[in-house]
Enzyme design. Structure first.
Site, PDB file in Angstrom:
ATOM      1  N   LYS A 185     -22.605  -0.916   2.399  1.00  0.00           N
ATOM      2  CA  LYS A 185     -21.932  -1.826   1.470  1.00  0.00           C
ATOM      3  C   LYS A 185     -20.745  -2.516   2.132  1.00  0.00           C
ATOM      4  O   LYS A 185     -20.529  -3.727   1.959  1.00  0.00           O
ATOM      5  CB  LYS A 185     -21.456  -1.055   0.233  1.00  0.00           C
ATOM      6  CG  LYS A 185     -20.527  -1.844  -0.690  1.00  0.00           C
ATOM      7  CD  LYS A 185     -21.195  -3.099  -1.231  1.00  0.00           C
ATOM      8  CE  LYS A 185     -20.181  -4.027  -1.928  1.00  0.00           C
ATOM      9  NZ  LYS A 185     -19.488  -3.421  -3.057  1.00  0.00           N
ATOM     10  N   LYS A 228      -9.235  -5.685   0.439  1.00  0.00           N
ATOM     11  CA  LYS A 228      -9.328  -4.217   0.460  1.00  0.00           C
ATOM     12  C   LYS A 228     -10.642  -3.795   1.107  1.00  0.00           C
ATOM     13  O   LYS A 228     -10.668  -2.929   1.988  1.00  0.00           O
ATOM     14  CB  LYS A 228      -9.214  -3.684  -0.972  1.00  0.00           C
ATOM     15  CG  LYS A 228      -9.344  -2.175  -1.113  1.00  0.00           C
ATOM     16  CD  LYS A 228     -10.765  -1.734  -1.446  1.00  0.00           C
ATOM     17  CE  LYS A 228     -11.229  -2.272  -2.788  1.00  0.00           C
ATOM     18  NZ  LYS A 228     -12.612  -1.785  -3.117  1.00  0.00           N
TER      19      LYS A 228
END
Length: 296
Positions: A177, A247
């Site tokens: 991911k 992030k």
């Protein structure tokens, strides 16, 4: 490690992606769902689908056999799990915790080891695609788990995902991911650069993107982030913001450092993200970096 019979489900974190996932889980699983969020509004919206609001995280653990987490970061996940009255303090042998968040690989594996010491499983199952896909139940989910854990949760994940990939042991779902997002962000930068160059060269950006979609430069990013955001100049808040994207990119850069890879493209994206944040666009949909590129 035995798995408890799955009769009750829990869900913590009903944000932009979590709310539609929780709703699909409640509608399609046929199992009762207890949920927790700091904001009462999403809890009220899923209540008609049979979702019961919990008083705290402990109540979610006690009232479920599988607990799904959809939280802003791995650091928040760790705090929820390791707190004085967190998930680790309440977990029972045979329970499963499924982290749908995008979290650092080291945090994921450390938590999995801590839950295993208590006879429970902690799996990573970060999700990809858009809020619209979450609403439609057509997300892509990348799972890091042993075979038994994957087999147990796959039918539940299928209530909100159309593509489910078993990537390997715990942590590998996060690796895939994180790299998915890194590639996406780098592609968005390339599209922003192409649009700015086309405009300054007298070429209609709409014509550019439409033509690119017919050739080897076609991509999901082009059709969504390019055509639906950059072309109309629509960069809303409460979408996948620059701050959240940065992030995730930081997780990719950490992986690059850990593996000794010189990820120059990712570092370039990080620079554009920082400029967007400095310009006050940190809360906007991350293709807003086009504004910074075009302004140079």
């Amino acid at each position: 490690m035995a798995i408890t019979a799955i009769r009750r489900l829990g869900f913590i974190g009903l944000g932009v992606m979590g709310e539609p996932m929780c709703r699909n889980l409640a509608q399609k699983s046929g199992l009762p769902v207890i949920a927790l969020d700091r904001d009462p509004q999403p809890l009220a919206r899923v209540a008609p689908f049979g979702v019961v609001a919990a008083a705290d995280a402990g109540a979610v653990v006690e009232g479920s056999d599988v607990v799904f987490l959809s939280l802003p970061s791995g650091e928040v996940v760790r705090e929820l799990c390791e707190g004085a009255d967190g998930l680790l303090a309440r977990i029972r042998p045979g329970q499963i915790v499924v982290d749908l968040s995008t979290s650092p690989v080291d945090i994921t594996r450390a938590l999995a080891a801590a839950f295993a010491q208590r006879g429970a499983r902690f799996l990573d199952a970060p999700v990809a695609r858009t809020r619209a896909a979450a609403e439609a139940g057509t997300l892509s989910v990348m799972v890091g788990a042993d075979v038994a854990g994957f087999d147990a949760v796959r039918p539940l994940i299928a209530t909100f995902a159309s593509d489910i990939t078993h990537c390997g042991d715990v942590g590998t779902g996060q690796v895939v991911k994180i790299l998915n997002n890194m590639v996406l962000f780098e592609t968005v930068v390339a599209m922003a650069e192409a649009k700015a160059i086309a405009e300054r060269s007298g070429v209609d950006p709409a014509l550019l993107f439409e033509t690119l979609s017919k050739g080897s430069a076609d991509s999901f990013a082009l059709r969504n982030h390019g055509m639906k955001a950059m072309l109309p100049g629509e960069f809303p808040e409460r979408a996948f913001s620059v701050e959240y994207a940065r992030k995730d990119l930081d997780y990719a850069l950490r992986l690059a450092r850990d593996t000794g890879v010189d990820a120059r493209g990712a570092r370039t994206v990080d620079g554009w993200f920082q400029e967007a944040i400095d310009a006050g666009d940190g809360a906007r949909y991350h293709p807003v970096i086009y504004r910074r590129i075009a302004a140079r």
